[in-house]
Each structure stands twice: as C-alpha cells, then as structure tokens.
Design an enzyme around this catalytic site. Structure first.
Site, mmCIF file in Angstrom:
data_model
loop_
_atom_site.group_PDB
_atom_site.id
_atom_site.type_symbol
_atom_site.label_atom_id
_atom_site.label_comp_id
_atom_site.label_asym_id
_atom_site.label_seq_id
_atom_site.Cartn_x
_atom_site.Cartn_y
_atom_site.Cartn_z
ATOM 1 N N ASP A 147 -30.942 10.183 62.249
ATOM 2 C CA ASP A 147 -32.144 10.910 61.870
ATOM 3 C C ASP A 147 -32.296 10.805 60.341
ATOM 4 O O ASP A 147 -31.447 10.225 59.646
ATOM 5 C CB ASP A 147 -32.063 12.373 62.331
ATOM 6 C CG ASP A 147 -33.464 12.987 62.472
ATOM 7 O OD1 ASP A 147 -34.416 12.460 61.873
ATOM 8 O OD2 ASP A 147 -33.599 14.005 63.177
HETATM 9 C C1 NOJ Z 1 -36.763 14.066 61.411
HETATM 10 C C2 NOJ Z 1 -36.833 14.509 62.840
HETATM 11 O O1 NOJ Z 1 -35.712 15.297 63.157
HETATM 12 C C3 NOJ Z 1 -36.933 13.369 63.837
HETATM 13 O O2 NOJ Z 1 -37.176 13.901 65.096
HETATM 14 C C4 NOJ Z 1 -37.977 12.388 63.427
HETATM 15 O O3 NOJ Z 1 -38.066 11.362 64.379
HETATM 16 C C5 NOJ Z 1 -37.634 11.849 62.055
HETATM 17 N N1 NOJ Z 1 -37.596 12.944 61.101
HETATM 18 C C6 NOJ Z 1 -38.623 10.803 61.586
HETATM 19 O O4 NOJ Z 1 -39.816 11.380 61.241
#
Ligand code: NOJ
Length: 757
Positions: free
Chosen positions: A282
């Site tokens: 993430d």
């Molecule tokens: C953080 C989030 O937790 C995740 O779900 C997301 O896909 C990513 N950012 C990218 O935006």
C-alpha cells in the site's frame, strides 16, 4: 458418458494451452531479464503516483525522467487515453529496454459512472449485479487507459468506527468471499489480455479491518484460529477466482507489519495458497515500517522484499536502497529477480508487451464512458442497495402527488452522492438528491427544498482535511436561525424528507469515528422537523452502520441509501415513490450504541449466554445499561410487502461425507407488492473441539415473488459447509449435532437440527 469425456477433453485442451501460454511467457521473460541490469530490475519494482488522487503525504516526483532511466514499473492515479499514451510512449520509446508501464487506479465502486459504495453494493446480495458493476467499471477504466484496479477490498470489519468499513462487504466471511469472487470476475473476465479487462488487486492483506478500536492504520492482534476461519477466507476466495495481484496492508499483525511479514506473504500466500501473481504494498507502506520500529529505510526495504513483496508503492525505498543492500550482501539477487519477474508477468498477462497502447482508445472512451446504459445500470443497482430500516404504518411508499419538502445537508449536494473512493467520478455532473428526484417526478410532485439546511453538515468534522475535498460549505449563521427557516419550508409541505447523515468523506480512509450518531446539529434539525407534526421520512446517507436508537424510536420511516453513486437522486425517487420495492439488507450489524462494538451476528455463545429477554441478567455475559441485541441485525432490511416463511423441511436428518441434506422452505408474499426477498441460510455447529459461532451464513438465494405468490427455496448442505479450522489449523468437520436456520435475516429464522455422522 459422452458428455463427461467431452468435458474432460476440453479441460485437457485448456490445461495444455495454458501450459503452452505460460512456457511462452517464461521464455519471453527469461530473455528480457537476461538483458536487464540490476538497476533496471529494481526499477520495475517502483510504483509511483500520477497524482490524480493522493492518499498520503508523500507524492512522486521526476516521473518522466525516471521512466526514461527505467526506474518506474507502474503508475497509478493517472487517466485518459491521451495522457496515458503519452506516458507510455516515454517508456516504450525512450527507455533502454522499452518495457511498458502498467497503469493502476482505485477503481472501487465504478469509474466515471459510479455505483453505490461497496457496503451498499453488498447490501444488494446480488452477485450478478455486483459483477456487472465491476464489468462496467472495467469497460470504462480500460477505455481510459487503465489496466489495473486496486479492488476488491475484502477486509472483514466488525467495527463501524473504522471508516473503511464502507469499502468492503461488511462483517461476514461467506458473503464477503462471494462478493470478492464476483468483483474479480467482473474486472478480469476470462482473458486478462483483452482490451476491456483489467487486473484486480485484492486488498489489504491482511486483517486491515480488524484495526484495534476501529482506528485506521492501527495494530491487529488475532488468534490463528480466528484468522483462518473468519478473516482470511475472502482474500483466498478472491485469489482462487483468479485475481492477478494483492496489496499488503498498513497494519501490523501479531507484532509483524504486513508489509514485512514473511509468514504472511511467503508461507501463507505463496506456499499454502500457491499464489503466483504480483504482491504490491500500500501507499508508502515500506517507509512506514520505519515508524513501526523495524529499522532505517535500507533495512525495512530489504525486510519487505525478503518477506515476499514485489512492488513498492510511492515510497521508493526499493528504488533507492536495494542495490546497496545487494552490494552489501543484505539481499539476494534471487529476491530481486523474483519480484521483477512477477511485475513483468503481470504486464505480459495484460498483453502490454504485445501492444502497450491496448488500453488507450480515445474513441471507445468517448462512446462508452458514462454512457446512458451505464447510468441506467447504476440507477438500478443503487435502488437495490437501499435498505428500508423502518416503515411504521406503511409510511412508504409515498404517493406521486402533493408537496414534498426535501431538507437537510445531503439534499442539495451532488458531489456527496458518489461517496468515498469514487476518485474518477464526474462530480460536477452528478445530480443532487433534489435534482435527481425532480428529474424523475417532473410535475407530479411539487418538490420544495431549503438550501440553508445544507449548511448544517459535519460541524465537528468539517474542520478536518478531507481526501477528495467534498465537504459541504458552512456559513456563520446561527444554527437556530437556519433550522427555523427549514421548519418554515417543511410547514408548506405534505411530507418532509430529511436528507441527513454523514457527508461522503466522513467514511473511507482515515475517517474513523468514536461516536456513530448523526451529527448533533442534524439531530436538532430532525427534531424540529418532527415537531412540525408533518410525516417525516429519514433518507439516511452513511458509509457505515450508525447508532440510530433515537431515530428508530421517533421517526416513522428510515431508508438507508448509503452513498448510491451517480444516480442516487433518481434511485431514491424510484424507491420512495414505489416504482421499485426496497430489497437491500445490511451486511454489517447496526449497534444500539458505540459501547456494544464489536458486535456481529456470528459471535460465540460464551459460558454464560444471555437470554432473549432484553433485560440485564446478573452473572450473564451482558451489559448493565444496554441489551446485547443490535438495533438492526445482520441481514436485516424491510420491504413494502411482507413475507412469511414456513417451517424448514429436511429430506433426511443425518449427513455423512458422501451425502447431502436438502433443506426446503416455502416463502409467501403476503403483502401488496411484487418484490424481491433474500432468503438466508445459517448453520450452527453445536458441539466441537473449539467453540463455534452461534450462527454462520452458509448460503442465500434472492427470489422474486409476485404478491400472493409462494415459492419453495431449497438449499443443499454438504460436509464442506460444516468444515472449519481447529486449533491446530486442521480443516475438518467434526461429527455431532448441528442446527440449520433459514430466515429473512440473521435474527428472524426458522430452525431444524441434524447430525453429522
Ligand atoms: C491507500 C489505500 O489504503 C489503498 O486502498 C489505495 O489503493 C492506495 N492508497 C492507492 O490510492
């Protein structure tokens, strides 16, 4: 017999052709990797953001020159065929090895055409519709240049304080697994290389939804028994459905952060589950390992790679430290090769080496994105996601005549309708609730509204930064004055619709709450509207279960519409005025108060179970000040009609490994409307080597019944439905007594016993 032989031959042919495919892919990648320098291999592990939706404090810089130097494998949050084509051209024309870039995006509940938030989608209990929503999202996103969706989010959550409960299917393992499969099939179709399919990314691995106290990014600590039985199955189901990638979660799990957790990423994911796709972190999750206390950037990057992570999102720890670690003998070339291969394989499977511009089609983008057909589907799905929580004396549906006042902060706010994570929504073109209702009802109903009441949104929440900038403006006028004016509008109407609840950014990422009421100033407005004596319908906007104990006691009708997406306004009109009969059912329990959390239907019995009286019982497992029962149980949702359930009939009452039991039940539509009903099957294992939940969902069927009609619904129960992980993680079914429950929700059920021999 002929048929069986035929099927076997087809399966054999399919197996042979996929073997041939994969050996072709292996050969291609072997040859490519033989030409790559270590730096270029590390470059493939770098995923940067194009900046269209930013979900962290770090942003990516120097993207163009990094692409030229072969230092970027993927970009997310960038869209439109022209922009993506331009960027892809840099990679395939200006970098040494001309390796195409993979383009990702948070395509969570629709793309430009937005469907209800995932918790709302799940409330349809309609896997076919959910799959269609993902299919449409993929059609639109791929036409716009994108080939990788950061979805489905399959994190089970039993804590509505956690704002991201809005992004998943709720609290249940079985239902979440089914939803996960439907979304993966919708995105990926049968051929990942087709111009209109995209790779799914299951997230957030793992247990992100079990964050302590419902506080986002917080730690999780969980027994293996609970993990394997309740939290891990949806991830596994999504991967078994073919999802090509998986995203690590931010949290630590029993002391080891997921993004550096070798047990999770290698032992469970690769060895136990045999996953052969791409593992991505993430947003800056590698860098965050420093704050978790695992070392400096070089150390944490090495740990993450060694744990089994292939691609590093935004943080660039891999890019800036792995070569050094390799030179110092702190990571092995094998690990870098492994990670690079998984990235290249993903690109190969998407057909990017064959045609890097496969997903950039200006013409297709123009003709299908936001098409009327997609909007029609969004309207249908939205209406089916709404949950009728209360309908005293058949207050709903409303008649299409007279004057209706639509009042409240969510009445006139188009940008709030799509809900959290609709990062690609056309916000300026999204109708507000009032606009949508007017377009459906025309002159039949005189709709009044009160713009001032919009200003009562999020008083306590407003001051905080939002991710996508969709707050509802406030002005300095006194709350009493705004309410007094709103009351005047209400007095001119026959019916009042109070459009209240959360604004869209009160749920989603980084939006945990410690209180789950409708914000106080909106409660004041609601009380003032009720005091007019006019019939009031609460149209509730929310990204999570709220505590509605007061509202349930005082408001005659409550329709929970979540955030319904692009066509919310029209869909609300469809349901309020009876063109569509509500059929949604909640997939996360609504508590009476925050102190009851975690509250979920599949709890254990305890040694001192609490009875059904609702009153406090001394020396039982309960609270002095609130009953154990929820306000609205899992699976609950009313209809404009009524259904009656017969007793359950079993074709036999013993089961062994070679047989199955058929449970049948007759359902009758005893009310005045043709309608859909979701019939739910639960099972309880009465005796086991470990304690077992009081009920577990094991099946459901959505049926349509005309008024007066009766249908028999049949469920087949097999030994596989009774299996669970014991404390030694053996997956088995234990002989003994079981109960079957069938009903309209997890509380109101018929029951019958059987025995596993
Ligand atoms: C953080 C989030 O937790 C995740 O779900 C997301 O896909 C990513 N950012 C990218 O935006």
């Amino acid at each position: 017999m002929k048929k069986v032989v035929g099927t076997c031959l087809i399966a054999l042919a399919f197996w042979q052709s996929s073997l041939a495919q994969s050996s072709k892919m292996d050969k291609f990648i072997d040859q490519l990797m033989a030409k790559m320098t270590v730096e270029e291999k590390i470059g493939q592990l770098n995923l940067v953001t194009g900046g269209e939706a930013t979900t962290g404090t770090t942003v990516s810089t120097d993207v163009e020159s990094k692409i030229q130097r072969g230092q970027i494998g993927g970009i997310f949050s960038m869209s439109t065929p022209s922009k993506i084509r331009q960027t892809q051209e840099i990679a395939v024309k200006q970098s040494r090895l001309k390796i195409p870039i993979i383009f990702g995006m948070d395509v969570i509940h629709g793309y430009r055409t937005v469907f209800p938030i995932p918790l709302g989608l799940a409330a349809t209990w309609d896997m076919d519709l959910i799959q269609q929503s993902a299919r449409i999202a993929a059609e639109e996103a791929t036409a716009d240049g994108i080939n990788w969706a950061f979805s489905p989010m399959v994190d089970i959550s039993r804590d509505p304080r956690w704002g991201r409960i809005s992004e998943g299917a709720g609290e249940d393992t079985y239902l979440s697994s089914k939803v996960a499969e439907a979304i993966v099939h919708g995105f990926q179709g049968n051929n990942l290389a087709a111009y209109n399919t995209m790779m799914a990314c299951v997230k957030h691995f793992a247990l992100y939804g079990a964050a302590e106290g419902g506080r986002d990014y917080n730690s999780t600590d969980m027994s293996l028994h609970r993990m394997y039985n309740e939290y891990l199955p949806p991830y596994k189901a999504a991967l078994d459905a073919g999802a090509g990638s998986i995203m690590t979660s931010f949290n630590d799990i029993n002391g080891v952060p997921a993004s550096a957790n070798k047990w999770l990423m290698t032992d469970v994911l690769r060895k136990q589950w045999g996953f052969k796709g791409l593992v991505v972190t993430d947003y800056t999750a590698v860098n965050e390992l420093m704050a978790h206390g695992l070392g400096d950037l070089q150390q944490v990057s090495a740990l993450s790679l060694q744990a089994g992570v292939d691609m590093d999102m935004v943080g660039e720890g891999f890019l800036t430290t792995l070569k050094k670690s390799l030179d110092e003998g702190k990571v092995k070339l094998d690990d870098i090769n492994r990670a690079c291969r998984f990235v290249l394989e993903a690109k190969y499977k998407l057909g990017l080496f064959e045609d890097p511009y496969r997903y950039c089609n200006e013409q297709r983008a123009q003709s299908i994105i936001g098409s009327p057909a997609h909007h029609e589907k969004a309207r249908e799905i939205a209406a089916k996601s709404f949950v009728l929580l209360k309908n005293e004396n058949q207050a709903l549906p409303l008649k299409k005549s007279g004057t209706v006042a639509v009042i409240g902060p969510l009445a006139n706010s188009g940008p709030n309708m799509p809900g959290t994570w609709s990062v690609s929504a056309e916000l300026d073109k999204t109708a507000s609730l009032v606009e949508g209702m007017k377009s459906v009802l025309g002159n039949k109903v005189n709709i009044l509204t009160h713009l001032g009441s919009n200003l009562l949104a999020d008083s306590t929440y407003q001051k905080h930064a939002t991710m996508f900038g969709r707050t509802i403006a406030r002005d300095p006028r006194k709350e009493e004055d705004i309410i007094a004016e709103a009351v005047k509008t209400a007095q001119q109407a026959d019916i009042v619709i109070a459009a209240l609840g959360e604004s869209s950014e009160m749920s989603g990422e980084s939006s945990s709450r410690s209180e789950l009421d409708i914000p106080k100033n909106q409660q004041d407005l609601l009380k003032a509207l009720l005091a007019t004596g006019k019939p009031v319908v609460l149209v509730l906007f929310t990204g999570r279960p709220l505590t509605l104990t007061w509202e349930d006691a005082h408001v005659p009708a409550i329709l929970n519409v979540w955030f319904g997406g692009s066509e919310t306004g029209k869909a609300v009109a469809d349901v309020l005025f009876g063109d569509i009969v509500p059929s949604g059912k909640i997939t996360a329990t609504f508590p009476r108060n925050v102190g009851q959390i975690p509250i979920y239907y599949a709890h254990k019995n305890t040694g001192r179970p609490y009875g059904n009286s609702g009153d406090f019982e001394k020396f039982k497992s309960n609270y002095l000040d609130v009953s154990n029962t929820p306000l609205y149980p899992f699976g609950y949702g009313l209809s404009y009609t009524t259904f009656t359930y017969s007793d359950i009939r079993l074709d036999r009452n013993t089961l062994d490994s070679n047989s199955s039991i058929q449970a049948s039940i007759d359902i009758s539509n005893t009310g005045d409307y043709d309608a859909e009903e979701t019939v739910q099957l639960y099972i309880q294992d009465l005796v086991g080597s470990v304690t077992r939940p009081v009920k577990e969902l094991k099946g459901f069927q959505k049926i349509f019944l005309k008024k007066g009609e009766q249908k028999t619904v049949k469920f087949e129960i097999q030994i596989k439905d009774l299996k669970f992980y014991d404390n030694n993680l053996n997956y088995l079914a234990e002989p003994g007594d079981f109960k079957i429950y069938i009903g309209t929700n997890s509380r109101d059920v018929k029951e019958k016993e059987f025995k596993l021999l």
